[in-house]
Design a protein around this motif. Structure first.
Motif, PDB file in Angstrom:
ATOM      1  N   LYS A   1      33.876  43.380  43.717  1.00  0.00           N
ATOM      2  CA  LYS A   1      34.568  42.034  44.720  1.00  0.00           C
ATOM      3  C   LYS A   1      32.974  42.719  45.596  1.00  0.00           C
ATOM      4  O   LYS A   1      32.392  41.252  46.412  1.00  0.00           O
ATOM      5  N   ARG A   2      32.470  43.254  45.434  1.00  0.00           N
ATOM      6  CA  ARG A   2      31.325  43.688  46.688  1.00  0.00           C
ATOM      7  C   ARG A   2      29.878  42.482  46.364  1.00  0.00           C
ATOM      8  O   ARG A   2      29.676  42.260  46.968  1.00  0.00           O
TER       9      ARG A   2
ATOM     10  N   VAL B   1      36.428  46.972  39.987  1.00  0.00           N
ATOM     11  CA  VAL B   1      36.843  45.905  41.131  1.00  0.00           C
ATOM     12  C   VAL B   1      36.908  46.318  42.598  1.00  0.00           C
ATOM     13  O   VAL B   1      35.714  45.233  42.226  1.00  0.00           O
ATOM     14  N   GLU B   2      35.848  46.983  43.048  1.00  0.00           N
ATOM     15  CA  GLU B   2      35.551  47.137  44.381  1.00  0.00           C
ATOM     16  C   GLU B   2      33.773  46.492  44.078  1.00  0.00           C
ATOM     17  O   GLU B   2      33.469  45.593  44.920  1.00  0.00           O
TER      18      GLU B   2
ATOM     19  N   THR C   1      40.648  45.763  53.525  1.00  0.00           N
ATOM     20  CA  THR C   1      40.433  45.032  52.211  1.00  0.00           C
ATOM     21  C   THR C   1      41.939  44.866  51.361  1.00  0.00           C
ATOM     22  O   THR C   1      42.640  46.501  51.200  1.00  0.00           O
TER      23      THR C   1
ATOM     24  N   LYS D   1      28.382  33.587  40.518  1.00  0.00           N
ATOM     25  CA  LYS D   1      29.781  34.107  40.065  1.00  0.00           C
ATOM     26  C   LYS D   1      29.549  34.443  38.684  1.00  0.00           C
ATOM     27  O   LYS D   1      30.411  33.771  37.742  1.00  0.00           O
TER      28      LYS D   1
ATOM     29  N   VAL E   1      39.747  40.453  39.125  1.00  0.00           N
ATOM     30  CA  VAL E   1      38.922  40.117  39.754  1.00  0.00           C
ATOM     31  C   VAL E   1      38.108  38.525  39.882  1.00  0.00           C
ATOM     32  O   VAL E   1      37.911  38.024  39.028  1.00  0.00           O
ATOM     33  N   LYS E   2      38.888  37.269  40.889  1.00  0.00           N
ATOM     34  CA  LYS E   2      39.228  36.518  41.216  1.00  0.00           C
ATOM     35  C   LYS E   2      37.535  36.000  41.461  1.00  0.00           C
ATOM     36  O   LYS E   2      36.536  35.007  41.596  1.00  0.00           O
TER      37      LYS E   2
ATOM     38  N   ILE F   1      43.712  45.066  48.175  1.00  0.00           N
ATOM     39  CA  ILE F   1      44.221  45.918  46.619  1.00  0.00           C
ATOM     40  C   ILE F   1      45.588  45.786  46.238  1.00  0.00           C
ATOM     41  O   ILE F   1      46.060  46.900  46.964  1.00  0.00           O
TER      42      ILE F   1
ATOM     43  N   SER G   1      33.245  37.582  38.792  1.00  0.00           N
ATOM     44  CA  SER G   1      34.365  37.610  38.888  1.00  0.00           C
ATOM     45  C   SER G   1      35.004  38.727  37.562  1.00  0.00           C
ATOM     46  O   SER G   1      33.796  38.910  36.637  1.00  0.00           O
TER      47      SER G   1
ATOM     48  N   GLY H   1      30.217  40.281  44.346  1.00  0.00           N
ATOM     49  CA  GLY H   1      30.614  38.538  44.382  1.00  0.00           C
ATOM     50  C   GLY H   1      30.750  37.844  42.948  1.00  0.00           C
ATOM     51  O   GLY H   1      30.396  36.479  42.404  1.00  0.00           O
TER      52      GLY H   1
END
Length: 356
Positions: free
Chosen positions: A85-86, A81-82, A8, A58, A355-356, A10, A90, A88
């Motif tokens: 992302k996990r 942030v993790e 990953t 999202k 986080v997009k 970061i 933003s 899915g």
């Protein structure tokens, strides 16, 4: 067949496949649910916390921190942030620059919501100063999750935090055990953090309760911002005014900066350091023997849980309204029994604000 984990990226740092795997498989996690929710004196019930596998869409989340000046909030950032992302979703991560900037925190959150934010996660600068903001957000049906610091509002959607009363109590009890009633007296300089912050007042109360009846003599609380310069000045002033100080106890930043001050003043064998929450530098200090002990509140996990709570609220799914990791006090005797990845972010992690 084993799942293949891809490394990953970061903030420009490539994490190993094994680290990415550990980050993805953080659950189920041994936590504590508070009942009734939002109660300072509520009963703690053990729970194994498991988040949603994925979000249904999202969602756009706004996440607000008091600052990003120390490694504690870096750890919370990593968890936030993790998990975003996990799942899915933003997330926009905001930082107000310090505990004196309440109005900035409020305006940052309002701007983020105006820009399309659908849920808000707040590490609050003030326990009472954000109550009206929470009320206005909830009036717009925007979920609000209280992260780490504590906000005094019954209108919150959920809380992802531990009791800083308990954190302060744990630190005080650790010292009180070494100096029971009738034992040798010892002076403690106490640095709880910025005055007025909910977590600071809670930790101060817990610490004071824990040392009652012991032979410890605790100096009046020395409040101040958790920037390194501010804490270093407070510590220097305390040592100058009272040469009898045996222990310096307080925030993680206090313990971190005190290592160099104690060494420079040749007080290494006289003055010992205790933090009431854990950071990577406090962990390293315990490893080296320059810091005696610290309760660990697993700030990474608090960040993760807050994002899961926000998504659950948006999707109308069941959520635990008031939850946090189980607290354990770490010193050199039990350090090796604690899995570092449970309580701290990876050493390579750098701040990430989107986080997009």
């Amino acid at each position: 067949m084993k799942k293949l984990f891809v490394p990953t990226l970061i903030a420009g740092v490539l994490l190993s496949a094994s680290l990415a795997a550990q980050a993805a498989n953080w659950y189920p996690y041994a936590a504590e649910q508070t009942e009734p929710a939002f109660s300072d004196t509520g009963a703690k019930k053990p729970v194994n916390y498991s988040p949603l596998p994925k979000a249904s869409k999202k969602w756009k989340l706004c996440v607000s921190f008091p600052h990003m000046k120390d490694a504690y909030w870096l750890g919370v950032d990593y968890g936030v942030v993790e998990e975003a992302k996990r799942l899915g979703v933003s997330a926009q991560v905001l930082e107000a620059g310090g505990y004196t900037n309440l109005n900035k925190q409020i305006s940052q959150i309002e701007d983020c919501v105006a820009g399309g934010g659908q849920a808000v996660v707040i590490g609050g600068i003030s326990a009472d100063g954000l109550v009206n903001l929470v009320k206005s957000l909830r009036a717009k049906n925007i979920p609000v999750v209280d992260l780490v610091n504590g906000i005094n509002s019954a209108e919150l959607t959920a809380k992802s935090l531990v009791s800083f009363y308990t954190m302060g109590q744990e630190a005080g009890a650790y010292l009180a055990k070494k100096h029971p009633a009738g034992g040798a007296k010892a002076v403690v300089a106490w640095f709880p953090g910025p005055a007025g912050a909910g977590w600071v007042e809670a930790a101060n109360k817990g610490f004071a309760e824990a040392v009652k009846g012991s032979s410890l003599e605790v100096m009046a609380p020395m409040y101040g911002d958790t920037g390194k310069e501010a804490q270093a000045k407070l510590v220097e002033d305390a040592l100058q005014s009272n040469p009898a100080i045996r222990y310096i106890a307080g925030t993680a930043v206090t313990a971190e900066v005190s290592q160099g001050i104690v060494r420079a003043r040749n007080l290494k064998d006289k003055v010992q350091l205790v933090s009431f929450y854990l950071t990577p530098d406090v962990y390293a200090g315990i490893e080296k023997g320059t810091i005696m002990a610290s309760p660990a509140d697993a700030m990474v996990i608090q960040g993760r849980m807050s994002i899961d709570q926000a998504v659950r609220a948006l999707e109308g799914k069941d959520l635990i309204k008031h939850v946090g990791p189980k607290i354990v006090t770490i010193d050199k005797a039990n350090l090796k029994q604690i899995r570092r990845d449970d309580v701290l972010p990876p050493a390579a992690f750098k701040p990430l604000f989107e986080v997009k």
